[in-house]
Design an enzyme around this catalytic site. Structure first.
Site, PDB file in Angstrom:
ATOM      1  N   HIS A  40       0.537  -1.107   0.431  1.00 27.52           N
ATOM      2  CA  HIS A  40      -0.252  -0.239  -0.090  1.00 27.52           C
ATOM      3  C   HIS A  40       1.088   1.208  -0.065  1.00 27.52           C
ATOM      4  O   HIS A  40       1.362   1.512   0.705  1.00 27.52           O
ATOM      5  CB  HIS A  40      -0.544   0.439   1.142  1.00 27.52           C
ATOM      6  CG  HIS A  40      -2.227   0.984   1.357  1.00 27.52           C
ATOM      7  ND1 HIS A  40      -2.819   1.173   2.357  1.00 27.52           N
ATOM      8  CD2 HIS A  40      -2.281   2.316   1.134  1.00 27.52           C
ATOM      9  CE1 HIS A  40      -3.713   1.693   2.213  1.00 27.52           C
ATOM     10  NE2 HIS A  40      -3.246   2.313   1.290  1.00 27.52           N
ATOM     11  N   ARG A  84       1.622   8.691  -6.283  1.00 28.60           N
ATOM     12  CA  ARG A  84       0.762   9.476  -7.463  1.00 28.60           C
ATOM     13  C   ARG A  84       1.150  10.100  -8.636  1.00 28.60           C
ATOM     14  O   ARG A  84       0.276  11.011  -9.296  1.00 28.60           O
ATOM     15  CB  ARG A  84       1.536  10.964  -6.418  1.00 28.60           C
ATOM     16  CG  ARG A  84       1.605  11.153  -4.399  1.00 28.60           C
ATOM     17  CD  ARG A  84       0.656  11.042  -4.115  1.00 28.60           C
ATOM     18  NE  ARG A  84       0.224  11.203  -2.936  1.00 28.60           N
ATOM     19  CZ  ARG A  84      -0.271  10.542  -2.267  1.00 28.60           C
ATOM     20  NH1 ARG A  84      -2.155  10.480  -2.880  1.00 28.60           N
ATOM     21  NH2 ARG A  84      -0.974  11.126  -0.439  1.00 28.60           N
ATOM     22  N   ASN A 103      -5.356   5.800  -6.981  1.00 24.21           N
ATOM     23  CA  ASN A 103      -5.994   7.283  -6.722  1.00 24.21           C
ATOM     24  C   ASN A 103      -5.288   8.814  -7.536  1.00 24.21           C
ATOM     25  O   ASN A 103      -5.098   9.075  -7.153  1.00 24.21           O
ATOM     26  CB  ASN A 103      -6.866   7.640  -5.104  1.00 24.21           C
ATOM     27  CG  ASN A 103      -5.458   7.436  -4.247  1.00 24.21           C
ATOM     28  OD1 ASN A 103      -5.032   6.866  -4.532  1.00 24.21           O
ATOM     29  ND2 ASN A 103      -5.587   8.186  -3.123  1.00 24.21           N
ATOM     30  N   HIS A 117      -4.622  -0.575   6.698  1.00 26.47           N
ATOM     31  CA  HIS A 117      -4.411   0.188   7.544  1.00 26.47           C
ATOM     32  C   HIS A 117      -5.810   0.000   8.450  1.00 26.47           C
ATOM     33  O   HIS A 117      -5.988   1.668   9.127  1.00 26.47           O
ATOM     34  CB  HIS A 117      -4.116   1.444   7.229  1.00 26.47           C
ATOM     35  CG  HIS A 117      -5.197   2.361   6.442  1.00 26.47           C
ATOM     36  ND1 HIS A 117      -6.995   2.573   6.309  1.00 26.47           N
ATOM     37  CD2 HIS A 117      -5.504   2.786   5.034  1.00 26.47           C
ATOM     38  CE1 HIS A 117      -7.378   2.589   5.299  1.00 26.47           C
ATOM     39  NE2 HIS A 117      -6.439   2.495   4.397  1.00 26.47           N
ATOM     40  N   ASP A 134       1.018   2.451   3.432  1.00 30.39           N
ATOM     41  CA  ASP A 134       0.109   3.832   3.380  1.00 30.39           C
ATOM     42  C   ASP A 134       0.750   5.293   2.827  1.00 30.39           C
ATOM     43  O   ASP A 134       0.559   6.447   3.644  1.00 30.39           O
ATOM     44  CB  ASP A 134      -0.977   3.852   4.130  1.00 30.39           C
ATOM     45  CG  ASP A 134      -1.847   4.921   3.906  1.00 30.39           C
ATOM     46  OD1 ASP A 134      -1.257   5.144   2.418  1.00 30.39           O
ATOM     47  OD2 ASP A 134      -2.792   5.250   4.808  1.00 30.39           O
TER      48      ASP A 134
END
Lengths: 307, 434
Positions: free
Chosen positions: B58, B62, B92, B240, B313
């Site tokens: 994870h 970007r 994302n 998470h 994350d």
């Protein structure tokens, strides 16, 4: 005046001890005397430049601070910007650093977000006075509340102060819960269940208005933001009024003569019965007058301090 | 036997345990021997540990679209420095990675960069909008290893059920950011004594557990109806975990045999909401830093295996963005370069957490979730390895990060366990020796 030393900023009351606060309020008393003179000006801050930096509009608080600074002969500049325009372009940090290049000696900061005065304090190494940050703190409001209460009640030792309204979102409630117990008072915060935090250090919490008002030495009503209804936190305005409006009949639950305070601006006939706001029980106008004296004292302390 | 690199006197640690010292010969992308041999390069590894390369399930790199925060080059370099040989990137981005071409483009670019290997995750729903499913089969063919709408929460249980069923048919696990949007509201930190006192909008622990409870029922529903049930695979992966209650639900469901897995981040294992006392958005992250009781529970969950892996994350933003106020600053903490030393120091050295278990949670644990075979230190194994130093202490200095996010909540912490050399299939992708 005592020989206490003072934090060179006013972000909240975490670092302040009772002796320092008492001394600050004594200074405010002296400033009150200055304001009673025909010529309301002293040279105490001659040569200092103070900036009011308001990222959230508040004309009343800004004028109170600016007058306080001018009455002590400081130069004042003001910067006003809405948070939305700031978010798009220049950051708080950039704005403050830019101002800092212009030789500002102290910053009076108002923002809609908690913590910005602390961030500014880390960025600037200059005195920062918090003029309200989000839901978190509004220390000069609490100081003027304490000053006004002492004028009326004398010492706050053992006094019960009831704060009524939207406690969850209120920086005024938080700052008073921090300050008043340091001056010996006991704070009861009261509001609808959906507008109370789970806990609030310095205050006991209740949803029962009568419980909060009984035996209270003073009552403070908070402004109810209409947007709380939009967010579903309150069913309706009439529902709030039915449960929590401070009326003459309900004020009778408190001690006889117990005064009524409000940080303003008031929603008449919402959190407070309109006629009550104009009655001799109300100290609302006195609070505004005292605000200036308290802010003069704060500016004096962070800029000149005590020897 | 002649190889490319010989690690002399390396202490071997993998998910199976600690195996004493050996001379590890690497060549042709494999471990050729554990008993030495000739090599072009000899690395004296006395007192240093050799482990299989770390695998991060994870990370937010970007790219495309948000290269000002991070890009593939800086992110994969940061990963290699952190001892990671493999990394799953979150979709994302701008635009969202929801088509096979985007997955292929990422993989091709990452292959040229040649640092940690990139395994892209793709969106579960088109545009991560929670409505129309993505092309799981085509995405898998292009190299996507996981489907997730991470960054958003899957509010529609019906869409999640369809997504789980469809993804399972193509052998892809689905990962969820389990937070109930209604309970979370505008929370910027853990709801509790600290948030009430600071006057910051709170995100309650039950926002996480309520959503996990719902999602477990969705998994149960899908699992019962599946024609063929892939054994030993995770259907739904919880990202998470931050709360004790969420962990309890996951533990219970695993005992009942539900095909789920879960991860925990370095920050949720080492930091609490008390760090917000200083009102610094550096500590603003979603889900938020919780209480010490939650940290204790998560460490326990990692030990017993209710939590299958540590995932970073890694969520870089610009320093300007993280200098906004607490309401407006974006959520996220970067951690690729500190995750291993941080947890080696805080868990193994300070709390006696078993080293081989921590290694397992950085290696076999994440690999198993994706259906990949484990890498153990034995002859013939793939030489994707990390050499790290268990003793030398160094202070975290974010200014030296390869990541574009040159700030860290652990800045100034003294840590051991720093990676010295990272190999991907025998190639050096990070060189930190001398």
């Amino acid at each position: 005046m005592s020989g206490a030393t003072f934090p060179k900023h006013l972000l909240d009351f975490q670092e302040w001890e009772r002796a320092q606060l008492e001394s600050l309020l004594e200074t405010a008393q002296m400033m009150q005397e200055v304001l009673a003179r025909p010529v309301k000006k002293v040279p105490a801050l001659t040569g200092f430049t103070v900036a009011t930096v308001f990222f959230e509009p508040s004309t009343r608080t800004r004028i109170s601070f600016e007058l306080a600074a001018r009455r002590m002969s400081a130069d004042v500049v003001s910067f006003t910007s809405s948070a939305s325009s700031t978010a798009k372009g220049e950051t708080y940090r950039d704005t403050l650093r830019t101002l800092d290049q212009m030789g500002i000696d102290a910053y009076i900061l108002r923002t809609d977000a908690a913590g910005v005065p602390h961030q500014a304090h880390r960025w600037l190494q200059k005195p920062v006075i918090n003029a309200g940050d989000g839901w978190r703190a509004h220390p000069t409001q609490a100081l003027l509340d304490a000053f006004t209460l002492r004028e009326k009640l004398g010492s706050l030792e053992g006094k019960k102060i009831a704060i009524v309204g939207d406690i969850l979102h209120s920086r005024v409630a938080r700052s008073n819960a921090e300050l008043l117990p340091r001056l010996g008072a006991q704070v009861v915060a009261c509001g609808p269940a959906t507008l109370l935090p789970g806990k609030l250090p310095g205050a006991s919490l209740t949803t029962k208005l009568r419980e909060a008002l009984e035996e209270a030495d003073a009552v403070m009503a908070l402004r109810l933001q209409k947007e709380r209804m939009d967010k579903g936190l309150l069913p309706s305005l009439p529902e709030y009024i039915a449960g929590y409006q401070i009326t003459e009949a309900r004020l009778a639950w408190a001690k006889p003569e117990a005064p009524l305070l409000h940080p303003g601006p008031m929603n008449r006939d919402v959190e407070i019965e309109g006629t009550l706001a104009d009655s001799p029980r109300s100290l609302v106008e006195r609070q505004v007058a005292n605000g200036q004296a308290v802010r003069m004292a704060v500016l004096y302390h962070v800029l000149v301090g005590k020897r | 036997m002649k190889g490319e690199i010989l690690f002399k006197n390396a202490t071997l640690v993998d998910a199976r345990g600690e195996h004493g010292t050996a001379d590890v010969l690497v060549g042709e992308g494999r471990i050729l021997s554990l008993s030495g041999g000739e090599a072009q390069r000899v690395v004296e590894a006395k007192g240093r540990c050799l482990s299989p390369g770390f695998f991060d399930l994870h990370a937010h790199l970007r790219e495309p679209g948000q290269e000002v925060k991070e890009d593939l080059r800086s992110g994969l370099e940061a990963a290699a420095r952190g001892g990671y040989t493999d990394l799953v990137s979150m979709p994302n981005t701008t635009p969202v990675v929801d088509r096979a071409e985007a997955v292929r483009a990422l993989r091709e670019k990452a292959a040229q960069i040649d640092r940690a290997r990139l395994h892209p995750a793709a969106a579960l729903t088109q545009g991560q909008e929670g409505q129309v499913l993505c092309e799981a089969r085509l995405l898998r063919e292009a190299g996507a290893v996981l489907l997730t709408d991470d960054g958003r929460t899957n509010e529609d249980a019906g869409v999640l059920a369809l997504g789980l069923r469809y993804a399972a048919s193509w052998g892809l696990p689905v990962a969820v950011h389990a937070e109930d949007a209604g309970l979370r509201r505008g929370g910027v930190m853990h709801e509790g004594e600290v948030s009430w006192r600071l006057g910051l909008p709170g995100n309650p622990a039950y926002a996480e557990s309520a959503r996990i409870a719902r999602d477990l029922e969705v998994v149960r529903y899908v699992w019962e109806a599946l024609e063929t049930r892939p054994q030993g695979r995770s259907l739904l992966h919880f990202q998470h975990l931050s709360t004790r209650r969420g962990l309890e639900l996951v533990r219970q469901a695993k005992r009942e045999g539900l095909p789920i897995s879960a991860e925990v981040t370095p920050h949720h294992l080492t930091l609490t909401d008390a760090h917000l006392e200083g009102l610094d958005p550096l500590y603003k992250v979603a889900p938020p830093l919780r209480t010490w009781a939650d940290v204790e529970a998560l460490v326990e969950g990692l030990l017993e295996g209710s939590l299958d892996c540590v995932a970073t994350d890694h969520a870089p933003h610009t320093e300007d963005e993280k200098s906004l106020d607490l309401l407006r600053a974006p959520f996220g903490i970067p951690s690729l370069e500190v995750a291993w030393p941080l947890l080696y120091t805080e868990l193994v050295q300070k709390r006696g957490f078993p080293l081989s278990v921590l290694v397992a949670r950085f290696t076999d644990g994440p690999r198993r979730i994706l259906g990949l075979p484990p890498i153990h230190l034995e002859e013939g194994a793939e030489a994707s390895l990390v050499l790290w130093d268990p003793s030398q202490r160094r202070t975290v200095d974010p200014k030296g990060f390869a990541s574009k996010a040159r700030y860290s909540p652990w800045a100034g912490w003294g840590l051991s366990g720093w990676p010295l050399l990272t190999l991907v299939e025998g190639r050096v992708v990070f060189e930190g020796l001398g």
